[in-house]
Design a protein around this motif. Structure first.
Motif, PDB file in Angstrom:
ATOM      1  N   GLN A 313       0.830  -1.208   0.000  1.00 21.76           N
ATOM      2  CA  GLN A 313       0.000   0.000   0.000  1.00 21.76           C
ATOM      3  C   GLN A 313       0.863   1.256   0.000  1.00 21.76           C
ATOM      4  OE1 GLN A 313      -2.336  -0.835   3.573  1.00 21.76           O
ATOM      5  NE2 GLN A 313      -4.194  -0.985   2.327  1.00 21.76           N
ATOM      6  N   LEU A 314       1.880   1.258   0.845  1.00 25.79           N
ATOM      7  CA  LEU A 314       2.747   2.427   0.951  1.00 25.79           C
ATOM      8  C   LEU A 314       3.426   2.723  -0.380  1.00 25.79           C
ATOM      9  CD1 LEU A 314       4.171   4.620   2.645  1.00 25.79           C
ATOM     10  CD2 LEU A 314       5.882   2.884   3.261  1.00 25.79           C
ATOM     11  N   ALA A 315       3.992   1.708  -1.009  1.00 23.57           N
ATOM     12  CA  ALA A 315       4.660   1.914  -2.293  1.00 23.57           C
ATOM     13  C   ALA A 315       3.678   2.405  -3.349  1.00 23.57           C
ATOM     14  CB  ALA A 315       5.326   0.614  -2.740  1.00 23.57           C
ATOM     15  N   TRP A 316       2.472   1.829  -3.362  1.00 17.45           N
ATOM     16  CA  TRP A 316       1.440   2.221  -4.339  1.00 17.45           C
ATOM     17  C   TRP A 316       1.023   3.669  -4.140  1.00 17.45           C
ATOM     18  CZ3 TRP A 316      -3.609   3.896  -4.107  1.00 17.45           C
ATOM     19  CH2 TRP A 316      -4.392   3.737  -5.236  1.00 17.45           C
ATOM     20  N   LEU A 317       0.805   4.059  -2.875  1.00 19.48           N
ATOM     21  CA  LEU A 317       0.334   5.418  -2.616  1.00 19.48           C
ATOM     22  C   LEU A 317       1.424   6.435  -2.900  1.00 19.48           C
ATOM     23  CD1 LEU A 317      -1.934   7.230  -1.691  1.00 19.48           C
ATOM     24  CD2 LEU A 317      -1.282   6.778   0.684  1.00 19.48           C
ATOM     25  N   ARG A 318       2.641   6.152  -2.509  1.00 22.15           N
ATOM     26  CA  ARG A 318       3.732   7.084  -2.798  1.00 22.15           C
ATOM     27  C   ARG A 318       3.897   7.310  -4.297  1.00 22.15           C
ATOM     28  NH1 ARG A 318       8.308   5.225   1.683  1.00 22.15           N
ATOM     29  NH2 ARG A 318       7.772   6.839   3.229  1.00 22.15           N
ATOM     30  N   ALA A 319       3.662   6.273  -5.082  1.00 20.63           N
ATOM     31  CA  ALA A 319       3.804   6.396  -6.526  1.00 20.63           C
ATOM     32  C   ALA A 319       2.769   7.335  -7.126  1.00 20.63           C
ATOM     33  CB  ALA A 319       3.697   5.022  -7.176  1.00 20.63           C
ATOM     34  N   ARG A 320       1.684   7.595  -6.405  1.00 23.47           N
ATOM     35  CA  ARG A 320       0.606   8.438  -6.930  1.00 23.47           C
ATOM     36  C   ARG A 320       0.606   9.860  -6.393  1.00 23.47           C
ATOM     37  NH1 ARG A 320       0.057   3.614  -7.851  1.00 23.47           N
ATOM     38  NH2 ARG A 320      -1.297   2.800  -9.492  1.00 23.47           N
ATOM     39  N   LEU A 321       1.404  10.126  -5.407  1.00 23.25           N
ATOM     40  CA  LEU A 321       1.325  11.437  -4.776  1.00 23.25           C
ATOM     41  C   LEU A 321       1.753  12.563  -5.713  1.00 23.25           C
ATOM     42  CD1 LEU A 321       2.509  10.708  -1.151  1.00 23.25           C
ATOM     43  CD2 LEU A 321       0.213  11.238  -1.958  1.00 23.25           C
ATOM     44  N   ASP A 322       2.741  12.341  -6.545  1.00 20.89           N
ATOM     45  CA  ASP A 322       3.210  13.397  -7.437  1.00 20.89           C
ATOM     46  C   ASP A 322       2.171  13.761  -8.489  1.00 20.89           C
ATOM     47  OD1 ASP A 322       5.568  13.566  -6.088  1.00 20.89           O
ATOM     48  OD2 ASP A 322       6.680  12.267  -7.475  1.00 20.89           O
ATOM     49  N   ALA A 323       1.211  12.854  -8.714  1.00 17.91           N
ATOM     50  CA  ALA A 323       0.176  13.118  -9.707  1.00 17.91           C
ATOM     51  C   ALA A 323      -1.044  13.818  -9.123  1.00 17.91           C
ATOM     52  CB  ALA A 323      -0.256  11.808 -10.365  1.00 17.91           C
ATOM     53  N   ALA A 324      -1.009  14.151  -7.826  1.00 19.09           N
ATOM     54  CA  ALA A 324      -2.167  14.793  -7.202  1.00 19.09           C
ATOM     55  C   ALA A 324      -2.431  16.147  -7.831  1.00 19.09           C
ATOM     56  CB  ALA A 324      -1.924  14.954  -5.710  1.00 19.09           C
ATOM     57  N   GLY A 325      -3.701  16.483  -7.925  1.00 17.51           N
ATOM     58  CA  GLY A 325      -4.098  17.742  -8.540  1.00 17.51           C
ATOM     59  C   GLY A 325      -3.924  18.917  -7.610  1.00 17.51           C
ATOM     60  N   PRO A 326      -4.397  20.101  -8.041  1.00 17.01           N
ATOM     61  CA  PRO A 326      -4.283  21.306  -7.218  1.00 17.01           C
ATOM     62  C   PRO A 326      -5.117  21.209  -5.963  1.00 17.01           C
ATOM     63  CG  PRO A 326      -5.701  21.713  -9.108  1.00 17.01           C
ATOM     64  CD  PRO A 326      -5.076  20.363  -9.318  1.00 17.01           C
ATOM     65  N   ALA A 327      -4.719  21.973  -4.957  1.00 18.72           N
ATOM     66  CA  ALA A 327      -5.422  21.967  -3.676  1.00 18.72           C
ATOM     67  C   ALA A 327      -6.868  22.384  -3.855  1.00 18.72           C
ATOM     68  CB  ALA A 327      -4.725  22.892  -2.690  1.00 18.72           C
ATOM     69  N   ALA A 328      -7.728  21.755  -3.056  1.00 19.44           N
ATOM     70  CA  ALA A 328      -9.151  22.083  -3.066  1.00 19.44           C
ATOM     71  C   ALA A 328      -9.539  22.635  -1.711  1.00 19.44           C
ATOM     72  CB  ALA A 328      -9.983  20.835  -3.372  1.00 19.44           C
ATOM     73  N   GLY A 329     -10.514  23.512  -1.703  1.00 21.91           N
ATOM     74  CA  GLY A 329     -10.930  24.141  -0.443  1.00 21.91           C
ATOM     75  C   GLY A 329     -11.709  23.201   0.447  1.00 21.91           C
ATOM     76  N   GLY A 330     -11.799  23.543   1.732  1.00 18.83           N
ATOM     77  CA  GLY A 330     -12.558  22.744   2.685  1.00 18.83           C
ATOM     78  C   GLY A 330     -14.031  23.091   2.652  1.00 18.83           C
ATOM     79  N   ARG A 331     -14.800  22.432   3.499  1.00 22.92           N
ATOM     80  CA  ARG A 331     -16.257  22.599   3.481  1.00 22.92           C
ATOM     81  C   ARG A 331     -16.758  23.081   4.836  1.00 22.92           C
ATOM     82  NH1 ARG A 331     -19.010  20.173  -0.793  1.00 22.92           N
ATOM     83  NH2 ARG A 331     -17.809  18.747  -2.070  1.00 22.92           N
ATOM     84  N   ASN A 332     -17.219  24.270   4.883  1.00 17.78           N
ATOM     85  CA  ASN A 332     -17.970  24.900   5.976  1.00 17.78           C
ATOM     86  C   ASN A 332     -17.603  24.408   7.372  1.00 17.78           C
ATOM     87  OD1 ASN A 332     -19.561  22.416   5.487  1.00 17.78           O
ATOM     88  ND2 ASN A 332     -21.123  23.307   6.781  1.00 17.78           N
ATOM     89  N   PHE A 333     -16.307  24.429   7.696  1.00 21.49           N
ATOM     90  CA  PHE A 333     -15.901  24.094   9.042  1.00 21.49           C
ATOM     91  C   PHE A 333     -15.194  25.286   9.676  1.00 21.49           C
ATOM     92  CE2 PHE A 333     -15.756  19.520   7.653  1.00 21.49           C
ATOM     93  CZ  PHE A 333     -16.661  19.045   8.577  1.00 21.49           C
ATOM     94  N   ARG A 334     -15.369  25.416  10.984  1.00 20.95           N
ATOM     95  CA  ARG A 334     -14.510  26.281  11.775  1.00 20.95           C
ATOM     96  C   ARG A 334     -13.712  25.348  12.686  1.00 20.95           C
ATOM     97  NH1 ARG A 334     -19.413  27.700  13.098  1.00 20.95           N
ATOM     98  NH2 ARG A 334     -19.023  27.314  15.308  1.00 20.95           N
ATOM     99  N   THR A 335     -12.401  25.484  12.693  1.00 19.94           N
ATOM    100  CA  THR A 335     -11.565  24.632  13.513  1.00 19.94           C
ATOM    101  C   THR A 335     -11.097  25.400  14.725  1.00 19.94           C
ATOM    102  OG1 THR A 335     -10.790  23.411  11.579  1.00 19.94           O
ATOM    103  CG2 THR A 335      -9.473  23.221  13.576  1.00 19.94           C
ATOM    104  N   THR A 336     -11.286  24.814  15.894  1.00 23.01           N
ATOM    105  CA  THR A 336     -10.770  25.430  17.121  1.00 23.01           C
ATOM    106  C   THR A 336      -9.768  24.471  17.744  1.00 23.01           C
ATOM    107  OG1 THR A 336     -12.565  24.462  18.445  1.00 23.01           O
ATOM    108  CG2 THR A 336     -12.931  26.662  17.555  1.00 23.01           C
ATOM    109  N   ILE A 337      -8.574  24.953  18.029  1.00 21.11           N
ATOM    110  CA  ILE A 337      -7.543  24.154  18.654  1.00 21.11           C
ATOM    111  C   ILE A 337      -7.359  24.655  20.072  1.00 21.11           C
ATOM    112  CG2 ILE A 337      -5.148  23.390  18.535  1.00 21.11           C
ATOM    113  CD1 ILE A 337      -5.187  23.932  15.557  1.00 21.11           C
ATOM    114  N   THR A 338      -7.585  23.773  21.027  1.00 21.81           N
ATOM    115  CA  THR A 338      -7.480  24.148  22.441  1.00 21.81           C
ATOM    116  C   THR A 338      -6.062  23.902  22.913  1.00 21.81           C
ATOM    117  OG1 THR A 338      -9.780  23.508  22.759  1.00 21.81           O
ATOM    118  CG2 THR A 338      -8.400  23.736  24.742  1.00 21.81           C
ATOM    119  N   PRO A 339      -5.375  24.907  23.445  1.00 21.62           N
ATOM    120  CA  PRO A 339      -4.002  24.686  23.890  1.00 21.62           C
ATOM    121  C   PRO A 339      -3.954  23.813  25.137  1.00 21.62           C
ATOM    122  CG  PRO A 339      -4.722  26.904  24.403  1.00 21.62           C
ATOM    123  CD  PRO A 339      -5.819  26.290  23.593  1.00 21.62           C
TER     124      PRO A 339
END
Length: 339
Positions: A313-339
């Motif tokens: 799986q690791l070898a297969w996935l690494r072989a495909r990462l360079d072919a990934a398309g442009p970044a896509a935006g997220g969907r209606n979330f607000r993220t809160t990180i609590t320190p």
């Protein structure tokens, strides 16, 4: 046990006709639209896991109907982002467990979101944290017959919507490259990964292993192993309910999600697997819209290839990462990180 399913040559070309409801796309479109319409934040709380090479956050994100779903976000400490991410779904009856139990993806440089399964986590493993607040009608033991009278009430409608929302959630996180997200899982986790791939656009890959719930009409009765045997037990009591039961399950069948999954896929299958019979696995793989490969383990059952398969799986996935398309935006979330 002895082999009981189709031969390897038959499996390679096995592409059966599987019942698909006319309103499949409308059903899932409405399910996701109503869930995505809920205005809810992602909560992230850093936890002291005792580990020094990874950072762990306890994550809660809104799933089906905005219900809170727990997950672990595990990041390789000190890695330069944005990172590729693997969203992992877990097996039948277990929960997300403890964050140090599955470190192979972060150790390989990936972010990993390990998603709890609502209402599970008390059968084996080290527990879960997500309740299922929705009721259902009469059911056999287990989860496959919960809400079996109506696809809108079925337990896995909620679980599969949670999975698509997990993909939505991870794509909003600043450490993650949203164009390089993959989904994976074994057994139940494999079925959930297939659904997530069919309901999510722009994934870099899908890695389901030994998935249940594919080509269900054949699988139920082909094996007497749980969880598919739950459906047979239900029908042994609810005599004559076959038509309604299999109509409901057609909304959840992995083959119907496979027909819509545009990312490439790598499947794993044990040819002596009585829990996820190989004909069900190949039925989904051979219908996969984005193209799928299957690695078969001739002398293995539900354990499949285990660590050997993860290396592939690791070898297969690494072989495909360079072919990934442009970044896509997220969907209606607000993220809160609590320190």
């Amino acid at each position: 046990m002895a082999r009981f399913d189709l031969s390897e040559p038959e499996l390679a070309s096995y592409r059966p006709e599987v019942a698909e409801p006319d309103d499949f796309d409308a059903f899932w479109g409405e399910t996701l639209a109503s869930s995505r319409a809920v205005d809810a934040a992602i909560r992230r709380v850093p936890v002291d896991s005792g580990l020094t090479l990874v950072d762990v956050d306890d994550v809660v994100f809104p799933g089906y109907a905005g219900d809170p779903i727990s997950a672990w976000l595990v990041l390789p400490r000190g890695a330069d982002g944005p990172l590729p991410a693997v969203v992992e779904f877990v097996g039948y009856g277990r929960g997300r467990g403890l964050p140090f139990e599955r470190l192979h993806w972060p150790a390989a440089g990936f972010a990993q979101l390990i998603v709890d399964t609502r209402g599970q986590g008390a059968t084996w493993g080290t527990g879960g944290s997500t309740p299922d607040p929705h009721g259902a009608g009469p059911a056999a033991s287990g989860y496959l017959t919960r809400g079996i009278e109506d696809p809108a009430a079925h337990y896995y409608r909620r679980v599969f919507a949670d999975a698509a929302r997990a993909v939505d959630a991870v794509r909003t996180m600043p450490e993650i490259d949203p164009a390089r997200v993959a989904v994976t899982g074994n057994s139940q986790g494999g079925a959930i990964a297939i659904a997530a791939a069919g309901l999510s656009d722009g994934l870099v890959g899908a890695l389901p292993t030994a998935p249940i719930l594919s080509h269900v009409r054949r699988t139920v009765g082909l094996t007497d192993a749980d969880p598919h045997a739950e459906i047979a037990r239900y029908l042994s009591v609810h005599r004559g309910a076959d038509e309604q039961v299999f109509r409901t399950l057609s909304y959840l069948d992995g083959v119907n999600f496979a027909r819509r999954a545009t990312a490439p896929a790598l499947f794993g299958a044990g040819l002596m697997d009585t829990i996820a019979p190989p004909s069900g696995v190949y039925a989904a793989a051979n219908h996969w819209r984005g193209g799928a490969d299957v690695i078969a383990y001739a002398w293995n059952g539900h354990e499949g290839g285990e660590g050997v398969h993860w290396q592939r799986q690791l070898a297969w996935l690494r072989a495909r990462l360079d072919a990934a398309g442009p970044a896509a935006g997220g969907r209606n979330f607000r993220t809160t990180i609590t320190p």
